[in-house]
Design a protein around this motif. Structure first.
Motif, PDB file in Angstrom:
ATOM      1  N   LEU A   1       0.773  -1.391   0.020  1.00 44.24           N
ATOM      2  CA  LEU A   1      -0.116  -0.094  -0.318  1.00 44.24           C
ATOM      3  C   LEU A   1       0.796   1.245  -0.088  1.00 44.24           C
ATOM      4  O   LEU A   1       0.568   2.262  -0.499  1.00 44.24           O
ATOM      5  CB  LEU A   1      -1.099  -0.032   1.348  1.00 44.24           C
ATOM      6  CG  LEU A   1      -2.075  -0.974   1.386  1.00 44.24           C
ATOM      7  CD1 LEU A   1      -2.727  -1.064   2.676  1.00 44.24           C
ATOM      8  CD2 LEU A   1      -3.238  -0.785   0.227  1.00 44.24           C
TER       9      LEU A   1
ATOM     10  N   PHE B   1      -5.036   0.463  -6.076  1.00 47.16           N
ATOM     11  CA  PHE B   1      -5.653  -0.087  -4.984  1.00 47.16           C
ATOM     12  C   PHE B   1      -7.257   0.482  -4.831  1.00 47.16           C
ATOM     13  O   PHE B   1      -7.759  -0.506  -3.955  1.00 47.16           O
ATOM     14  CB  PHE B   1      -5.017  -0.014  -3.404  1.00 47.16           C
ATOM     15  CG  PHE B   1      -3.675  -0.912  -3.348  1.00 47.16           C
ATOM     16  CD1 PHE B   1      -3.954  -2.382  -2.883  1.00 47.16           C
ATOM     17  CD2 PHE B   1      -2.568  -0.428  -3.719  1.00 47.16           C
ATOM     18  CE1 PHE B   1      -3.040  -3.258  -2.742  1.00 47.16           C
ATOM     19  CE2 PHE B   1      -1.356  -1.365  -3.677  1.00 47.16           C
ATOM     20  CZ  PHE B   1      -1.634  -2.750  -2.857  1.00 47.16           C
ATOM     21  N   GLN B   2      -7.638   1.482  -5.243  1.00 46.32           N
ATOM     22  CA  GLN B   2      -9.160   1.639  -4.975  1.00 46.32           C
ATOM     23  C   GLN B   2      -9.979   0.906  -5.619  1.00 46.32           C
ATOM     24  O   GLN B   2     -11.116   0.515  -4.647  1.00 46.32           O
ATOM     25  CB  GLN B   2      -9.150   3.041  -5.605  1.00 46.32           C
ATOM     26  CG  GLN B   2      -8.442   4.406  -4.738  1.00 46.32           C
ATOM     27  CD  GLN B   2      -8.290   5.445  -5.360  1.00 46.32           C
ATOM     28  OE1 GLN B   2      -8.755   5.784  -6.830  1.00 46.32           O
ATOM     29  NE2 GLN B   2      -7.975   6.786  -4.910  1.00 46.32           N
TER      30      GLN B   2
ATOM     31  N   ILE C   1     -10.703  -1.567  -2.631  1.00 46.12           N
ATOM     32  CA  ILE C   1     -10.666  -1.373  -1.007  1.00 46.12           C
ATOM     33  C   ILE C   1     -11.998  -2.012  -0.408  1.00 46.12           C
ATOM     34  O   ILE C   1     -11.866  -2.477   0.784  1.00 46.12           O
ATOM     35  CB  ILE C   1     -11.077   0.177  -1.072  1.00 46.12           C
ATOM     36  CG1 ILE C   1      -9.850   1.210  -1.492  1.00 46.12           C
ATOM     37  CG2 ILE C   1     -11.532   0.524   0.280  1.00 46.12           C
ATOM     38  CD1 ILE C   1      -8.843   0.761  -0.860  1.00 46.12           C
ATOM     39  N   SER C   2     -12.903  -2.425  -1.150  1.00 44.26           N
ATOM     40  CA  SER C   2     -14.343  -3.226  -0.748  1.00 44.26           C
ATOM     41  C   SER C   2     -13.690  -4.517  -0.135  1.00 44.26           C
ATOM     42  O   SER C   2     -14.269  -4.904   0.684  1.00 44.26           O
ATOM     43  CB  SER C   2     -15.200  -3.387  -1.716  1.00 44.26           C
ATOM     44  OG  SER C   2     -14.836  -3.946  -2.996  1.00 44.26           O
TER      45      SER C   2
ATOM     46  N   LEU D   1     -10.643  -3.979   2.825  1.00 39.94           N
ATOM     47  CA  LEU D   1     -10.925  -3.389   4.055  1.00 39.94           C
ATOM     48  C   LEU D   1     -11.553  -4.175   5.156  1.00 39.94           C
ATOM     49  O   LEU D   1     -11.254  -4.032   6.332  1.00 39.94           O
ATOM     50  CB  LEU D   1     -11.879  -1.956   3.680  1.00 39.94           C
ATOM     51  CG  LEU D   1     -11.956  -0.867   4.993  1.00 39.94           C
ATOM     52  CD1 LEU D   1     -10.558  -0.564   5.294  1.00 39.94           C
ATOM     53  CD2 LEU D   1     -12.811   0.335   4.579  1.00 39.94           C
TER      54      LEU D   1
ATOM     55  N   THR E   1      -4.562   0.399   8.008  1.00 36.24           N
ATOM     56  CA  THR E   1      -5.901   1.053   7.994  1.00 36.24           C
ATOM     57  C   THR E   1      -5.297   2.646   7.470  1.00 36.24           C
ATOM     58  O   THR E   1      -6.010   3.266   6.721  1.00 36.24           O
ATOM     59  CB  THR E   1      -6.442   1.109   9.275  1.00 36.24           C
ATOM     60  OG1 THR E   1      -6.920  -0.181   9.785  1.00 36.24           O
ATOM     61  CG2 THR E   1      -7.853   1.919   9.039  1.00 36.24           C
TER      62      THR E   1
ATOM     63  N   ILE F   1      -4.682   2.788   4.149  1.00 33.22           N
ATOM     64  CA  ILE F   1      -6.052   2.743   3.160  1.00 33.22           C
ATOM     65  C   ILE F   1      -6.602   4.005   3.273  1.00 33.22           C
ATOM     66  O   ILE F   1      -7.027   4.455   2.056  1.00 33.22           O
ATOM     67  CB  ILE F   1      -6.820   1.733   3.818  1.00 33.22           C
ATOM     68  CG1 ILE F   1      -6.369   0.204   3.542  1.00 33.22           C
ATOM     69  CG2 ILE F   1      -8.091   1.634   3.112  1.00 33.22           C
ATOM     70  CD1 ILE F   1      -6.957  -0.879   4.004  1.00 33.22           C
TER      71      ILE F   1
ATOM     72  N   MET G   1      -7.500   5.976  -0.134  1.00 38.15           N
ATOM     73  CA  MET G   1      -8.916   6.418  -0.684  1.00 38.15           C
ATOM     74  C   MET G   1      -9.168   7.842  -0.819  1.00 38.15           C
ATOM     75  O   MET G   1      -9.817   8.241  -1.699  1.00 38.15           O
ATOM     76  CB  MET G   1     -10.121   6.070   0.661  1.00 38.15           C
ATOM     77  CG  MET G   1     -10.186   4.482   1.090  1.00 38.15           C
ATOM     78  SD  MET G   1     -11.557   4.081   1.797  1.00 38.15           S
ATOM     79  CE  MET G   1     -11.063   4.796   3.790  1.00 38.15           C
TER      80      MET G   1
ATOM     81  N   ALA H   1     -15.322   7.417  -1.085  1.00 44.74           N
ATOM     82  CA  ALA H   1     -14.970   6.640   0.005  1.00 44.74           C
ATOM     83  C   ALA H   1     -16.071   6.726   1.183  1.00 44.74           C
ATOM     84  O   ALA H   1     -15.856   5.948   2.063  1.00 44.74           O
ATOM     85  CB  ALA H   1     -13.643   7.327   0.566  1.00 44.74           C
TER      86      ALA H   1
ATOM     87  N   TYR I   1     -17.228   3.565   3.400  1.00 41.65           N
ATOM     88  CA  TYR I   1     -16.155   3.010   4.148  1.00 41.65           C
ATOM     89  C   TYR I   1     -15.578   3.641   5.359  1.00 41.65           C
ATOM     90  O   TYR I   1     -15.121   3.107   6.312  1.00 41.65           O
ATOM     91  CB  TYR I   1     -14.883   2.757   3.333  1.00 41.65           C
ATOM     92  CG  TYR I   1     -15.221   1.801   1.990  1.00 41.65           C
ATOM     93  CD1 TYR I   1     -15.564   0.500   1.836  1.00 41.65           C
ATOM     94  CD2 TYR I   1     -15.120   2.669   0.886  1.00 41.65           C
ATOM     95  CE1 TYR I   1     -15.728  -0.021   0.634  1.00 41.65           C
ATOM     96  CE2 TYR I   1     -15.365   2.114  -0.362  1.00 41.65           C
ATOM     97  CZ  TYR I   1     -15.624   0.825  -0.412  1.00 41.65           C
ATOM     98  OH  TYR I   1     -15.893   0.169  -1.694  1.00 41.65           O
TER      99      TYR I   1
END
Length: 1257
Positions: A529, A537-538, A541-542, A545, A567, A570, A574, A585, A588
């Motif tokens: 990351l 990475f976007q 994310i789902s 995370l 975290t 991330i 985001m 975002a 999340y």
């Protein structure tokens, strides 16, 4: 018996009943009598109850451990006899106590009694009673451990060891009882490992005979004992051992014997290191031949031997390395009992449930106990790892042949072998990254990583399947390998992220996953990351995370801590703050905030988790603070609470800095009223990190929330600032001055406070000799901001007076009583003020000229005035000042060198501001004023250094022509200035001027050649420049001057070589093969350059080659850091060894190099240890003649300290004291009070732990 019992009771009373001590002391007048009584009556106790015997033995042991005990001859005899009898006691605890008593007794009885002990113990060793044999064996080991080192010169150790050896060798001949043989071999190993014995020949003969024993255990113990013998045996004996092993192998004995001899060779190599190197030419072909014998165990031992040879003797193994790699690659895939083709055809889905039964079946089907092929594969992999770790020069070839094979074996079925395969590949990746990474130039790094980059798809594909395996050890190996690869190729795994994520998720969510497994997976995810762009990475994310949030809530603090760090990454991905993104975002934020907030609020959690939770929440506020609504202010209140806690305040200050600097303009006003005074109080804490981070935080808050800073808040900060502005910590001073500058800009109400208490501290700092760099620049900005506010008592004139006052008030005629740096600092401040107030500056310039011109002005005032004129003249045109040229030229004639220096500085910088008028004047003066030429050339250098390339282009031809007229000047100082100017001009137009310099190399004048080579040195700087590509193509021509017939040309060529190696190693890496022989040649003492000079009645030796040798050794040191992988380290060590016997200056250099080599190439240093110890010993033991001058004593003392640092660095290598020469020298140091004192004083010296650095640039 009764008397003995009385003694025991007395001893108990003495220990446990304080009220009875008076009575006891009357009965036993002193400790010595008490001891005598115990000795006298213990023999009687042996016949009584077990508890009495135990207590008596225990009391005796306690007494023997005291230094005060003295035994007469009769007492010695009785104690020894009694303890030896106790060894046969029926009670095990009594026996153990008797053994413990033997150790301290060794140093307290005469040699004849120790021999009695040893005789009895050795006799007991061959007893029929197993328990007596065991306890006697323990006793012998205890006695051996307590014998003084043989290097102390005591005959006791030699005599006792001779006696033990003769009896143990007899015990080894008892073929009917293996346990006796095994114990005897163990004891022999103990004796040899503590280097207590010098009677090696008989031991060797006996051990070699045991290698033919029919018992495997005996053969193995014999090999271990031989391993202990090897480090300390003589070269003759070592040759005899290796010749015997080679002779036996050449006869082609039965396979079992071959295994033993090859195992023995491997052990001898591991323990003897470099000593086996000279025999490898004969040994390796034999071992290669035995690899082809159909015996898996034999093959395993062969590869273990290869591994030891490669690790210990990399240079000697060079001719055989290709053959060994070929064998390793052949046997790494050797698995005759398993078909991998079926597995290769299987589907690569992540359906792990379907695979569980299949895996179980697979385990049942292939767990064949008789299959030894996995050991062959494992040993071949370990051998490959040794080659990879020791031969970085083969990296390109290893990626071509070894890497694909290792990757193909990631599917290995045996877990132990698979783990070693991962380990070998990690070693390859580490070599690609280079262990001395920061100093390796970018070009070489890119070349190495390109080979890896082309194989990444193949590696990821192979690992993709392994990440599905049930085996946690396998998956951990995968993550370790992937983490290393992500570090070697930062940001270059983007296209493979989709293939890696399922494996990461599986390891984070699988219920059977261990804590370490989760930590490794999170660590890898964190590296991924942090090293890749957000858009990669976007989309994932789902998926990523939820398991990460689940890990944040894990009860184990290490998992929570690692998950919070992930975290945090991330959150940054985001919503990056440096560019707009289309990623939504919002879905999340709630979950991320909730899980982090839970950890933030908890009080009963680990410190590491607390800190990570605070910092993670800081990132959430910084990136999503505008979307938190009602949750924002409660969170800020928690930060305020954490600020009050001493444990969490530092990380909270860092977090508040992060939030305050967010472009989202998070509303911090509700906590500032209470928070700012708290931050102000931190400025007086005695914690540097806290003060530094607090000052940075306040700076950000003042900039972004200036409207919230009311006078009371400002007062709470400014009252603490004066104490921060001190020259003992320039970094804190810089940050503090930046803070008050910021406050002066945005908070006008703070100005009165600044002028009253802070300005005097700033002025004191300006006059500090330590001021430079960032701190000076912050002060310049501060003065410009201050003068622009036009505040009373802080105007241009007031500040000027404050700056220059000390120089005018100064009474002494010595201009340098004020430090030189202070003049330059004040001049820069005056120029900064003048730049901010140009109208008022013209009058000050006139005043400065008059100060220089006035014969009544003191030297400090004239120097400062000239420097101020130079600094102001850099940005202001002095066209109207007609008398200025004459004033400066007159200053050139001053008898004071500092005035002359200030004058050339002024002329050069004034020329920068008015090239049209002053450059022709300067060039004309250089041509017509030979006496002032040196100073005028300095002015020209100042001008060239300050001007941009565009400004110089119009005038460069005229300057170049003038400089070339002076490149053959007899004065070396003038030539050096000319060379520097030529080098800097070459950077203006490299394509035009570099060929001109190259052409000048063919000049017949050595002076001209030396100037040209020095000029090239000044074109090599430590950052990328347009000239680099051109220089790489022709630097070889300039370095040919290393062979120049003129000594001085060779010296400056070495200096230029050193500069290239230090600043841009890529320029010379490809040429080292041809350059190093010439470099090494210059390290040798040339007798034709040594001459005698008569000085009155004395003769003085002058070595004209010393400067060249110093330049050569300095260059060698630089190459250690920048081009270590291109050096033949053994050839390098040859010249270091010669340097250790050279002149004082060369010795000092080589001691530092030796310490550095001990860290970089310990194995090579150990190989040459015997040759390196002698010159070190000679330096440490040399004494200065009694009638010598003080300087000679000081030089010798410094030389000894430097040599001791090298010794300390050598002793930090784990295997060094196995060398008899080094062990003897170490004992000599410890036993000599003077040397021991020096050595101990260096233990706390930071230069001993971290190798001394040497500025060779």
């Amino acid at each position: 018996g009764q008397s003995g019992a009385v003694i025991v009771h007395l001893s108990i009373m003495l220990k446990t009943q304080p009220q009875n001590r008076i009575t006891c002391n009357q009965l036993l007048p002193s400790t010595v009598y008490y001891t005598m009584w115990i000795v006298k009556y213990t023999s009687t106790l042996i016949k009584t109850m077990i508890s009495f015997r135990f207590m008596a033995a225990n009391d005796l042991m306690m007494e023997l451990q005291k230094d005060s005990i003295k035994l007469d001859e009769e007492s010695e005899r009785k104690v020894v006899a009694m303890l030896l009898n106790l060894l046969e006691d029926k009670n095990g605890e009594v026996q153990n106590l008797a053994v413990k008593c033997l150790g301290p007794l060794v140093g307290k009885v005469k040699e004849c009694q120790v021999e009695t002990m040893v005789d009895t113990l050795c006799s007991n060793m061959v007893s029929n009673k197993e328990q007596l044999r065991d306890i006697s064996s323990m006793g012998l080991k205890t006695v051996i451990a307590e014998l003084p080192p043989s290097s102390t010169g005591l005959s006791l150790t030699v005599n006792v060891c001779r006696k033990i050896t003769s009896q143990l060798i007899g015990a080894l001949g008892m073929q009917d009882d293996v346990s006796i043989q095994l114990e005897a071999l163990d004891i022999l190993s103990d004796m040899l490992s503590t280097a207590l014995v010098s009677i090696h020949q008989s031991i060797l003969t006996s051990l070699l005979a045991q290698l033919m024993s029919p018992r495997m255990a005996v053969r193995k113990r014999s090999i271990i004992a031989l391993g202990h013998l090897v480090p300390s045996c003589s070269p003759t004996l070592f040759t005899h051992l290796t010749s015997h092993l080679m002779g036996e192998l050449s006869r082609g004995p039965p396979t079992a014997s071959v295994r033993t001899y090859i195992q023995c060779l491997a052990t001898v190599s591991r323990r003897g290191g470099h000593r086996i190197g000279e025999h490898l030419q004969k040994i390796v072909p034999m071992v290669v031949k035995f690899c082809n014998v159909e015996d898996d165990e034999l093959r395993e031992f062969c590869f273990q031997a290869f591994e030891a040879f490669v690790s210990r003797c990399p240079k000697e193994m060079s001719p055989h390395i290709q053959a060994i790699i070929k064998l390793c690659l052949k046997y790494i895939i050797y698995d005759p009992n398993y078909n991998y083709d079926a597995d290769d055809d299987e589907d690569d889905s992540m359906d792990t449930e379907d695979r569980e039964n299949e895996d179980q079946e697979s385990d049942d089907e292939y767990s064949d106990d008789d299959d030894m092929s996995w050991k062959v594969r494992r040993s071949s992999v370990k051998c490959l790892e040794a080659i990879i770790s020791s031969r970085r020069d083969l990296l390109v070839e290893l990626y071509g042949s070894v890497s694909p094979t290792l990757v193909s074996r990631f599917k290995e079925r045996e877990e132990n072998v698979k783990t070693d395969i991962f380990s070998a590949y990690v070693a390859l990746l580490r070599q690609t990254r280079h262990p001395h990474g920061p100093t390796l130039d970018t070009g070489a790094k890119e070349e190495n990583s390109s080979h890896l980059h082309s194989q990444v798809p193949m590696i990821v594909k192979a690992l993709h399947r392994q990440l599905k395996e049930k085996s946690m050890r396998c998956r951990q190996g995968c993550f370790n390998l992937l983490t290393e690869m992500a570090n070697v190729l930062p940001g270059q795994l983007g296209e493979h992220i989709p293939a890696l994520i399922p494996g990461i998720i599986y390891s984070l969510t699988d219920k059977s996953t261990s804590s370490n497994m989760k930590i490794d997976a999170l660590a890898f995810l964190n590296v991924l990351l942090s090293s890749h762009k957000p858009e990669i990475f976007q989309p994932h994310i789902s998926v990523i995370l939820p398991p990460v949030i689940q890990c944040v809530e894990d009860p184990f603090y290490k998992i929570t801590s690692e998950a919070l760090q992930v975290t945090q990454q991330i959150v940054k991905l985001m919503r990056p703050l440096d560019k707009p993104v289309s990623f939504d975002a919002k879905p999340y934020i709630k979950n991320v905030f909730a899980c982090t907030s839970k950890r933030l609020r908890a009080a009963d959690i680990d410190q590491e988790v607390k800190e990570r939770a605070i910092f993670c929440m800081g990132h959430i506020l910084s990136h999503f603070g505008d979307q938190l609504g009602g949750d924002l202010q409660p969170t800020l209140q928690i930060f305020l609470e954490r600020l009050k806690n001493e444990i969490t305040r530092l990380v909270t200050v860092k977090t508040l800095t992060l939030v305050a600097s967010s472009p989202l303009k998070i509303d911090l006003r509700p906590i500032l009223t209470e928070g700012i005074p708290m931050l102000g109080s931190f400025l007086r804490k005695n914690q540097r990190a806290l003060k530094l981070n607090t000052t940075t935080a306040l700076n950000v808050m003042v900039t972004n929330y200036s409207d919230s800073f009311k006078p009371p808040l400002i007062e709470s900060i400014l009252s603490e600032v004066p104490a921060l502005i001190q020259d003992r910590d320039m970094h804190i001073s810089q940050v503090a001055i930046t803070l008050i500058t910021c406050m002066a800009k945005v908070c006008p109400s703070s100005l009165s406070k600044i002028g009253g208490t802070i300005l005097p501290e700033v002025l004191n700092l300006v006059h500090s000799p330590l001021l430079q760099g960032g701190a000076l620049n912050s002060i310049l900005e501060f003065f410009q901001v201050l003068v622009a506010t036009k505040t009373t008592n802080m105007g241009y004139g007031d500040l000027l007076k404050g700056l220059r006052g000390p120089f005018y008030d100064f009474k002494s005629t010595d201009s340098m009583s004020v430090h030189k740096q202070s003049y330059y600092s004040v001049a820069k401040c005056v120029a900064a003020l003048s730049m901010a107030c140009p109208k008022e500056a013209s009058g000050v310039v006139t005043n400065l000229i008059q100060e220089v011109k006035n014969p009544k002005s003191s030297e400090p005032v004239r120097i400062l005035s000239l420097l101020c004129l130079g600094e102001i003249g850099r940005f202001m045109n002095f066209e109207g000042q007609k008398e200025l040229k004459g004033v400066i030229m007159e200053a050139f004639g001053s008898p004071n060198e500092e005035v002359k220096s200030a004058a050339y500085f002024a002329l050069g910088n004034i020329c920068v501001g008015n090239l049209r008028e002053y450059l022709p004047f300067m060039l004309k003066e250089i041509g017509s004023q030979p006496k002032r030429q040196y100073l005028l050339l300095h002015s020209l250098k100042e001008m060239i250094s300050a001007l941009s390339a565009d400004s110089l282009k119009l005038h460069v031809e005229n300057i170049w022509a003038l400089l070339f007229k002076h490149c053959e000047c007899a004065e070396e100082g003038t030539r050096n200035i000319v060379a520097e100017c030529l080098g800097k001009l070459t950077l203006v137009s490299p394509s035009e001027f570099l060929p001109r310099l190259k052409k000048q190399l063919s000049s017949g004048s050595p002076l001209s050649r030396s100037t040209v080579v020095t000029a090239v040195k000044f074109t090599i700087v430590d950052h990328p420049m347009p000239i680099d590509s051109l220089l790489k193509g022709c630097i070889g021509d300039f370095l040919k001057t290393l062979q120049d017939p003129d000594l001085n040309v060779r010296r400056v060529a070495l200096v230029m070589f050193n500069s290239a190696a230090h600043n841009k190693p890529s320029l010379i890496r490809g040429l080292l093969t041809s350059l190093l022989p010439h470099l090494y040649k210059e390290t040798q003492i040339r007798k034709d350059l040594v001459r005698e000079v008569e000085m009155g009645p004395f003769k003085h030796t002058v070595d004209d080659g010393l400067d060249v040798r110093k330049a050569a050794f300095e260059c060698m040191y630089t190459l250690l850091d920048s081009c270590l992988d291109c050096l033949d380290i053994f050839e390098f060590l040859n010249h270091v060894e010669e340097g250790l016997k050279d002149h004082y200056d060369i010795k000092m250099l080589t001691f530092i190099m030796l310490a550095r080599l001990s860290k970089l190439c310990p194995a090579a240093v150990v190989q040459r240890l015997d040759r390196l110890v002698e010159p070190l010993k000679a330096t440490c033991t040399t004494k200065v003649k009694a009638g010598s001058v003080k300087q000679e004593f000081e030089k010798q003392e410094e030389l000894r300290r430097s040599a001791m640092r090298a010794v300390a660095a050598l002793l930090s290598i784990s295997e060094v004291e196995k060398s008899p020469a080094m062990a003897e020298f170490a004992n000599q140091i410890r036993s000599n009070a003077e040397m021991a004192t020096i050595f101990e004083s260096l233990q706390g010296d930071p230069l001993t732990g971290a190798v001394e650095s040497m500025d060779t640039s």
